[in-house]
Design a protein around this motif. Structure first.
Motif, mmCIF file in Angstrom:
data_model
loop_
_atom_site.group_PDB
_atom_site.id
_atom_site.type_symbol
_atom_site.label_atom_id
_atom_site.label_comp_id
_atom_site.label_asym_id
_atom_site.label_seq_id
_atom_site.Cartn_x
_atom_site.Cartn_y
_atom_site.Cartn_z
ATOM 1 N N LYS A 242 7.384 2.382 19.225
ATOM 2 C CA LYS A 242 6.640 3.618 18.985
ATOM 3 C C LYS A 242 6.673 4.021 17.509
ATOM 4 O O LYS A 242 5.787 4.720 17.033
ATOM 5 C CB LYS A 242 7.217 4.748 19.832
ATOM 6 C CG LYS A 242 7.063 4.546 21.339
ATOM 7 C CD LYS A 242 7.661 5.706 22.104
ATOM 8 C CE LYS A 242 7.509 5.499 23.616
ATOM 9 N NZ LYS A 242 8.104 6.640 24.398
ATOM 10 N N GLU A 243 7.714 3.592 16.814
ATOM 11 C CA GLU A 243 7.888 4.025 15.435
ATOM 12 C C GLU A 243 6.986 3.315 14.438
ATOM 13 O O GLU A 243 6.829 3.751 13.307
ATOM 14 C CB GLU A 243 9.352 3.825 15.006
ATOM 15 C CG GLU A 243 10.331 4.768 15.681
ATOM 16 C CD GLU A 243 10.774 4.235 17.026
ATOM 17 O OE1 GLU A 243 10.288 3.143 17.409
ATOM 18 O OE2 GLU A 243 11.586 4.886 17.694
ATOM 19 N N ALA A 244 6.370 2.168 14.817
ATOM 20 C CA ALA A 244 5.555 1.404 13.862
ATOM 21 C C ALA A 244 4.541 0.536 14.608
ATOM 22 O O ALA A 244 4.741 0.173 15.769
ATOM 23 C CB ALA A 244 6.440 0.542 12.967
ATOM 24 N N ALA A 386 12.721 4.687 0.969
ATOM 25 C CA ALA A 386 12.464 5.483 2.175
ATOM 26 C C ALA A 386 11.021 5.288 2.632
ATOM 27 O O ALA A 386 10.129 4.952 1.847
ATOM 28 C CB ALA A 386 12.727 6.954 1.881
ATOM 29 N N ILE A 387 10.792 5.474 3.912
ATOM 30 C CA ILE A 387 9.453 5.401 4.484
ATOM 31 C C ILE A 387 9.190 6.662 5.291
ATOM 32 O O ILE A 387 10.115 7.269 5.835
ATOM 33 C CB ILE A 387 9.280 4.152 5.379
ATOM 34 C CG1 ILE A 387 10.405 4.064 6.425
ATOM 35 C CG2 ILE A 387 9.215 2.896 4.535
ATOM 36 C CD1 ILE A 387 10.252 2.922 7.387
ATOM 37 N N GLU A 388 7.923 7.039 5.345
ATOM 38 C CA GLU A 388 7.540 8.251 6.064
ATOM 39 C C GLU A 388 6.380 7.937 6.997
ATOM 40 O O GLU A 388 5.724 6.887 6.891
ATOM 41 C CB GLU A 388 7.146 9.345 5.076
ATOM 42 C CG GLU A 388 8.268 9.760 4.136
ATOM 43 C CD GLU A 388 7.819 10.803 3.124
ATOM 44 O OE1 GLU A 388 6.625 11.174 3.143
ATOM 45 O OE2 GLU A 388 8.660 11.233 2.293
ATOM 46 N N SER A 389 6.094 8.893 7.874
ATOM 47 C CA SER A 389 5.000 8.723 8.825
ATOM 48 C C SER A 389 3.675 8.545 8.071
ATOM 49 O O SER A 389 3.396 9.273 7.112
ATOM 50 C CB SER A 389 4.908 9.942 9.742
ATOM 51 O OG SER A 389 6.097 10.076 10.499
ATOM 52 N N GLY A 390 2.893 7.576 8.526
ATOM 53 C CA GLY A 390 1.600 7.323 7.914
ATOM 54 C C GLY A 390 1.630 6.324 6.776
ATOM 55 O O GLY A 390 0.577 5.870 6.316
ATOM 56 N N ASP A 391 2.840 5.972 6.301
ATOM 57 C CA ASP A 391 2.933 4.999 5.202
ATOM 58 C C ASP A 391 2.474 3.610 5.679
ATOM 59 O O ASP A 391 2.584 3.257 6.860
ATOM 60 C CB ASP A 391 4.368 4.900 4.686
ATOM 61 C CG ASP A 391 4.792 6.134 3.903
ATOM 62 O OD1 ASP A 391 3.912 6.990 3.660
ATOM 63 O OD2 ASP A 391 5.980 6.229 3.541
ATOM 64 N N LEU A 392 1.974 2.834 4.713
ATOM 65 C CA LEU A 392 1.564 1.452 4.980
ATOM 66 C C LEU A 392 2.434 0.499 4.171
ATOM 67 O O LEU A 392 2.704 0.734 2.984
ATOM 68 C CB LEU A 392 0.096 1.228 4.604
ATOM 69 C CG LEU A 392 -0.973 1.864 5.482
ATOM 70 C CD1 LEU A 392 -2.348 1.662 4.856
ATOM 71 C CD2 LEU A 392 -0.944 1.244 6.880
ATOM 72 N N LEU A 393 2.864 -0.590 4.794
ATOM 73 C CA LEU A 393 3.587 -1.670 4.119
ATOM 74 C C LEU A 393 2.738 -2.942 4.229
ATOM 75 O O LEU A 393 2.286 -3.288 5.326
ATOM 76 C CB LEU A 393 4.957 -1.891 4.756
ATOM 77 C CG LEU A 393 5.899 -0.669 4.810
ATOM 78 C CD1 LEU A 393 7.188 -1.035 5.536
ATOM 79 C CD2 LEU A 393 6.189 -0.138 3.417
ATOM 80 N N VAL A 394 2.531 -3.598 3.090
ATOM 81 C CA VAL A 394 1.673 -4.796 3.069
ATOM 82 C C VAL A 394 2.424 -5.944 2.403
ATOM 83 O O VAL A 394 2.954 -5.803 1.291
ATOM 84 C CB VAL A 394 0.358 -4.529 2.310
ATOM 85 C CG1 VAL A 394 -0.489 -5.812 2.260
ATOM 86 C CG2 VAL A 394 -0.423 -3.401 2.960
ATOM 87 N N LEU A 395 2.463 -7.081 3.090
ATOM 88 C CA LEU A 395 2.997 -8.332 2.538
ATOM 89 C C LEU A 395 1.870 -9.366 2.531
ATOM 90 O O LEU A 395 1.065 -9.427 3.463
ATOM 91 C CB LEU A 395 4.165 -8.836 3.385
ATOM 92 C CG LEU A 395 5.429 -7.945 3.419
ATOM 93 C CD1 LEU A 395 6.345 -8.409 4.544
ATOM 94 C CD2 LEU A 395 6.150 -7.999 2.085
ATOM 95 N N ARG A 458 2.216 -0.156 9.779
ATOM 96 C CA ARG A 458 2.006 1.283 9.638
ATOM 97 C C ARG A 458 3.177 2.014 10.306
ATOM 98 O O ARG A 458 3.522 1.732 11.451
ATOM 99 C CB ARG A 458 0.690 1.727 10.268
ATOM 100 C CG ARG A 458 0.443 3.263 10.164
ATOM 101 C CD ARG A 458 -0.844 3.671 10.798
ATOM 102 N NE ARG A 458 -1.992 3.179 10.062
ATOM 103 C CZ ARG A 458 -2.481 3.731 8.929
ATOM 104 N NH1 ARG A 458 -1.862 4.794 8.423
ATOM 105 N NH2 ARG A 458 -3.526 3.229 8.355
ATOM 106 N N ILE A 459 3.728 2.974 9.577
ATOM 107 C CA ILE A 459 4.851 3.751 10.103
ATOM 108 C C ILE A 459 4.276 4.932 10.906
ATOM 109 O O ILE A 459 3.488 5.739 10.381
ATOM 110 C CB ILE A 459 5.753 4.268 8.970
ATOM 111 C CG1 ILE A 459 6.178 3.116 8.067
ATOM 112 C CG2 ILE A 459 6.950 5.012 9.539
ATOM 113 C CD1 ILE A 459 6.914 2.005 8.788
#
Length: 462
Positions: A242-244, A386-395, A458-459
């Motif tokens: 649920k978190e990501a 740190a990461i927050e809701s709505g943040d995007l991580l791309v590799l 996506r967080i």
């Protein structure tokens, strides 16, 4: 008329039936009054090949009116000249108008009167200058030698060289027959050997084409199997939490390649995300990729720290990996419970993080990271953010930023950075599709030179 001509010839030579012998397929032998033997080469049906003495006017053709004037002794200049010309000469009388008696002696001359044909035959007999057609066994030998030689030669040459060799033989053989004919009067078969040479060349090329086609299909089938095996090493499902939300995709430049990604799930709920790029392409890179993922999963069972997992993996690759091969790697450990990520890089492209709060995108990397499988690792750095809701991580792998168009321009980092920003409101799957579309629009019809891999996270709200 033929009977009259025959009797006149017999009178000239004083031939008798017993002085003529016929050996079909070899010769007609004539015994002259002086016991000299004249042999005329003939085929099995009694035909001989005419040896034309030259153009039609080589026999000094005269009209019938000129002959009659000379014969009756007319006192004109023309008649006297004709009379001198025919003294002691053999005269053949025949039609000269275009009719069924006319023929074409060679493809390079026009119609020739039948009387010229008779004159050429008489000239050959008197001067013993005949054309000797090649016997059947020699013709067969020529066909076998040319066909066998060409069939042996062509498969050993490149296509262009083989074609030039075929042309060379097609030119050299007629030149050889021309030389043999004019030097020895021996007529080698011309058309049939050339037809055989052409047929052998086409057959050999066709067999090569079929063989290459079969080999290509077999190779494609093997690569298809290898592709299925390689894909079996990749995660069959994405992490569900649920978190990501997760998405990942690989587009290979060939049937198999060296890009990889993986997800490691730990008991405390944290998730390890790995992306990598093996040096080289094709089957060797695919095999090294499979080993890397297998070793990575083995070490991920005992360790979850990015630095420790990368160090253990490097030690294994140094001991068991192929010489000259290496892999770049980026490891991200998502601690979703505490809303932070820990990461470490082994010579790979940085992690991209788009912040929903600020609307900006930043790069995250570590120093001292170098590709795995080359040298031992000492003091590998580890980063945290740190990461927050709505943040995007791309590799991503270098197949994205190094994609080139026809003008040899690279897609570049600037376009990579702007893609998540422009598509920040979309799902991870849609963002990956946006990456692929942006790259395709940029490169156009240029071919793909390297594997392209993208992982997007996506967080979600807690």
């Amino acid at each position: 008329e033929d009977g009259i001509k025959c009797r006149k010839n017999q009178v000239y030579w004083d031939l008798k039936k017993e002085n003529v012998r016929f050996n079909p397929g070899h010769w007609i032998e004539l015994m002259r009054p002086d016991n000299a033997v004249v042999r005329i080469p003939v085929d099995s049906q009694g035909y001989t090949t005419i040896n034309y003495a030259g153009p039609i006017d080589v026999f000094r053709p005269l009209s019938f009116a000129q002959l009659m004037a000379a014969f009756y002794g007319e006192k004109t200049d023309g008649a006297e000249e004709v009379f001198k010309r025919i003294q002691g000469a053999i005269i053949l009388i025949g039609v000269s108008a275009t009719a069924s008696t006319d023929l074409i002696s060679t493809p390079f001359v026009g119609l020739e009167p039948g009387v010229s044909l008779q004159a050429s035959l008489m000239n050959s007999i008197l001067q013993q200058k005949f054309i000797y057609p090649s016997p059947l066994f020699l013709s067969l030998l020529i066909l076998i030698v040319l066909g066998s030689f060409l069939g042996w030669l062509i498969p050993r040459l490149r296509p262009a060289t083989g074609f030039l060799s075929f042309l060379g033989i097609s030119v050299a053989y007629p030149a050889l027959t021309y030389l043999v004919f004019f030097v020895f009067g021996f007529w080698l078969s011309l058309v049939t050997p050339l037809v055989v040479v052409g047929a052998v060349y086409l057959i050999v090329v066709f067999i090569q084409f079929v063989g290459e086609r079969i080999d290509k299909q077999a190779l494609e089938q093997e690569l298809l199997i290898a592709q299925k095996i390689q894909k079996s090493f990749l995660p069959k499902t994405l992490p569900e939490t649920k978190e990501a939300a997760f998405a990942a995709d690989i587009i290979m430049a060939k049937s198999v390649g060296g890009d990889l990604y993986d997800f490691l799930k730990f008991e405390d709920g944290s998730i390890g995300v790995v992306i990598g790029d093996v040096s080289g392409k094709g089957v060797p890179a695919a095999l090294y990729m499979a080993k890397t993922i297998s070793d990575l999963r083995a070490h991920g069972k005992s360790e979850k720290s990015p630095v420790k997992v990368i160090t253990l993996l490097n030690n294994t690759l140094l001991q068991e990996g192929a010489s000259g091969m290496f892999v770049t790697l980026f490891y991200v450990l998502l601690d979703l419970a505490h809303r932070k990520i820990t990461y470490s890089s082994a010579g790979h492209h940085p992690l991209l993080k788009w912040s929903k709060a600020t609307g900006t995108i930043t790069e995250h990397n570590t120093k001292k990271g170098r590709p795995l499988g080359i040298l031992p690792i000492k003091n590998l750095d580890e980063g945290e953010t740190a990461i927050e809701s709505g943040d995007l991580l791309v590799l991503y792998t270098d197949g994205i930023d190094e994609a080139m168009n026809r003008s040899r321009q690279s897609f570049g980092k600037a376009r990579i950075l702007e893609t998540p920003q422009k598509n920040s409101g979309k799902t991870p799957e849609e963002i990956i599709q946006a990456f692929h579309k942006a790259v395709q629009d940029f490169v156009g019809s240029a071919p793909q030179h390297d594997d392209m891999t993208v992982v997007v996270i996506r967080i979600n709200p807690p």
